[in-house]
Design an enzyme around this catalytic site. Structure first.
Site: not given
Length: 115
Positions: A15, A70
């Site tokens: 991530d 993101c």
């Protein structure tokens, strides 16, 4: 605390830190904190370095490496994935895992398209 050695993990999720361009609606001030060189140069370089380091922990046979951000910026997504896949140290050691239904090995999920 478990000691994770090289090549032991079935799945590793990266991530990665990113520009957050995919969540500007929730963090509008973020757009004023970023510079072009930070997004174009620094972040992809850092993301690639993290991805390469994380890849060491994935099992050689059957392990999976998942890379997520993101951001909607291609430099941080497809660009980093393509750079990773073309690097000499990992080029012959990885097999692409395509998403079900014949989709590519990477996918961009957008709230306006995907529920």
């Amino acid at each position: 605390d478990a000691d994770l050695s090289d090549g032991m993990a079935d799945v590793v999720l990266v991530d990665a830190p990113c520009s957050s361009l995919g969540v500007l609606r929730r963090r509008p001030a973020q757009r004023w904190l970023l510079s072009k060189s930070y997004i174009d140069d620094y972040l992809p370089s850092l993301q690639l370095e993290i991805l390469k380091k994380a890849a060491r922990f994935v099992k050689k046979n059957g392990g999976r490496l998942v890379y997520a951000t993101c951001s909607i910026y291609k430099h941080e997504n497809e660009g980093v994935v393509n750079e990773f896949e073309s690097s000499s140290e990992f080029h012959d050691q990885w097999e692409r895992w395509d998403f079900p239904g014949g989709m590519s090995h990477f996918q961009t999920l957008l709230p306006s398209v995907h529920d």
